[in-house]
Design a protein around this motif. Structure first.
Motif, mmCIF file in Angstrom:
data_model
loop_
_atom_site.group_PDB
_atom_site.id
_atom_site.type_symbol
_atom_site.label_atom_id
_atom_site.label_comp_id
_atom_site.label_asym_id
_atom_site.label_seq_id
_atom_site.Cartn_x
_atom_site.Cartn_y
_atom_site.Cartn_z
ATOM 1 N N GLY A 150 31.742 -7.736 17.790
ATOM 2 C CA GLY A 150 31.900 -6.284 18.156
ATOM 3 C C GLY A 150 32.691 -5.593 16.953
ATOM 4 N N THR A 151 32.700 -6.159 16.064
ATOM 5 C CA THR A 151 33.036 -5.319 14.813
ATOM 6 C C THR A 151 31.893 -5.317 13.516
ATOM 7 N N GLN A 152 32.195 -4.381 12.880
ATOM 8 C CA GLN A 152 31.117 -4.070 11.710
ATOM 9 C C GLN A 152 32.093 -4.161 10.198
ATOM 10 N N THR A 153 31.579 -4.817 9.314
ATOM 11 C CA THR A 153 32.249 -4.979 8.046
ATOM 12 C C THR A 153 31.155 -4.585 6.945
ATOM 13 N N ILE A 154 31.333 -3.555 6.293
ATOM 14 C CA ILE A 154 30.485 -3.007 5.364
ATOM 15 C C ILE A 154 30.712 -3.642 4.040
ATOM 16 N N ASN A 155 29.676 -4.386 3.473
ATOM 17 C CA ASN A 155 29.790 -5.032 1.994
ATOM 18 C C ASN A 155 29.265 -3.912 0.976
ATOM 19 N N GLU A 156 30.588 -3.385 0.298
ATOM 20 C CA GLU A 156 30.367 -2.503 -0.681
ATOM 21 C C GLU A 156 30.225 -2.903 -2.017
ATOM 22 N N GLY A 157 30.382 -4.338 -2.198
ATOM 23 C CA GLY A 157 30.354 -5.076 -3.530
ATOM 24 C C GLY A 157 29.264 -5.512 -4.293
ATOM 25 N N PRO A 158 29.159 -6.416 -5.185
ATOM 26 C CA PRO A 158 27.977 -6.578 -5.906
ATOM 27 C C PRO A 158 26.802 -7.106 -4.978
ATOM 28 N N SER A 159 27.029 -8.028 -4.009
ATOM 29 C CA SER A 159 25.971 -8.598 -3.141
ATOM 30 C C SER A 159 25.695 -7.874 -1.929
ATOM 31 N N GLY A 160 26.194 -6.340 -2.009
ATOM 32 C CA GLY A 160 26.061 -5.457 -0.819
ATOM 33 C C GLY A 160 25.643 -4.353 -1.352
ATOM 34 N N LEU A 161 26.227 -3.130 -1.096
ATOM 35 C CA LEU A 161 25.553 -1.754 -1.166
ATOM 36 C C LEU A 161 25.503 -1.669 -2.689
ATOM 37 N N GLN A 162 25.885 -2.274 -3.679
ATOM 38 C CA GLN A 162 25.855 -2.193 -5.092
ATOM 39 C C GLN A 162 24.452 -2.493 -5.283
ATOM 40 N N ARG A 163 23.751 -3.559 -4.781
ATOM 41 C CA ARG A 163 22.307 -3.879 -4.929
ATOM 42 C C ARG A 163 21.536 -2.810 -4.631
ATOM 43 N N LEU A 164 21.685 -1.920 -3.396
ATOM 44 C CA LEU A 164 20.931 -0.930 -3.025
ATOM 45 C C LEU A 164 21.227 0.238 -4.263
ATOM 46 N N ASP A 165 22.273 0.344 -4.543
ATOM 47 C CA ASP A 165 22.495 1.495 -5.474
ATOM 48 C C ASP A 165 21.637 1.184 -6.716
ATOM 49 N N LYS A 166 21.598 -0.080 -7.456
ATOM 50 C CA LYS A 166 20.829 -0.478 -8.313
ATOM 51 C C LYS A 166 19.470 -0.250 -8.204
ATOM 52 N N VAL A 167 18.807 -0.577 -6.853
ATOM 53 C CA VAL A 167 17.427 -0.157 -6.606
ATOM 54 C C VAL A 167 17.274 1.319 -6.976
ATOM 55 N N VAL A 168 18.079 2.203 -6.347
ATOM 56 C CA VAL A 168 17.890 3.489 -6.288
ATOM 57 C C VAL A 168 17.986 3.936 -7.791
ATOM 58 N N ALA A 169 18.981 3.525 -8.355
ATOM 59 C CA ALA A 169 18.849 3.943 -9.925
ATOM 60 C C ALA A 169 17.622 3.426 -10.608
ATOM 61 N N ILE A 170 17.237 2.234 -10.551
ATOM 62 C CA ILE A 170 16.081 2.081 -11.304
ATOM 63 C C ILE A 170 14.605 2.540 -11.105
ATOM 64 N N ALA A 171 14.624 2.831 -9.736
ATOM 65 C CA ALA A 171 13.563 3.747 -8.997
ATOM 66 C C ALA A 171 13.588 4.988 -9.714
ATOM 67 N N LYS A 172 14.688 5.551 -9.962
ATOM 68 C CA LYS A 172 14.826 6.862 -10.374
ATOM 69 C C LYS A 172 14.464 6.689 -11.912
#
Length: 172
Positions: free
Chosen positions: A118-140
């Motif tokens: 019943g809990t949610q923990t967001i992974n904002e680290g290098p194995s988490g949303l930072q990976r998605l940030d990298k995908v977005v930056a390289i696509a740009k």
């Protein structure tokens, strides 16, 4: 059934593209494939729609695209290589996963959030949303627009410890 699933994914992609542009990338513009409002907006770098056609800046937008759900699992160099090759081959739009729900942190695999008890923990680290940030930056970097898919409506292997449908990717 397939048509309904694709419609849901498309609707989510339209919604998330506006949200991501407005809230996630404060340091610069990131152009995504679509947004919710319609019409050939002559001032927009977003893709808009009108009468079944796509537009950018008031001009009709025809494109070649592909799916690459796995991008966030690659190294930075491999993400760059993939987008470079896509760009060289005329691909202008890529749909990729902007979700990766798990019941517990996996070893050596990116994940974006843990859903457990019943809990949610967001992974904002290098194995988490930072990976998605990298995908977005390289696509740009390569001028490729993204459709960020927020959920997966396909079921995977059953897991007796997690009720079906709990995780968006159902991998448990």
């Amino acid at each position: 059934m397939l048509s309904l699933k694709l419609t849901v994914v498309t609707a989510l992609a339209l919604l998330v593209s506006s949200v991501v542009k407005a809230s996630t990338i404060p340091s610069g513009r990131v152009d995504l494939i679509a947004r919710h409002d319609t019409g050939p907006d002559t001032n927009s770098t977003f893709v808009t729609t009108n009468n079944g056609q796509f537009f950018i800046g008031g001009q009709t937008f025809f494109f070649s695209g592909t799916n690459a759900y796995w991008l966030q699992s690659l190294s930075d160099g491999d993400i760059d290589l993939v987008f470079s090759m896509m760009s060289d081959n005329g691909i202008q739009v890529v749909r990729t996963w902007a979700f990766s729900d798990v019941a517990q942190a996996p070893n050596g695999r990116p994940y974006f959030q843990i859903l457990s008890k019943g809990t949610q923990t967001i992974n904002e680290g290098p194995s988490g949303l930072q990976r998605l940030d990298k995908v977005v930056a390289i696509a740009k970097k390569y001028g490729i627009r993204l459709i960020l898919t927020m959920t997966n409506n396909w079921t995977s292997k059953p897991n007796p410890n997690i009720p079906p449908g709990t995780l968006s990717n159902d991998f448990g």
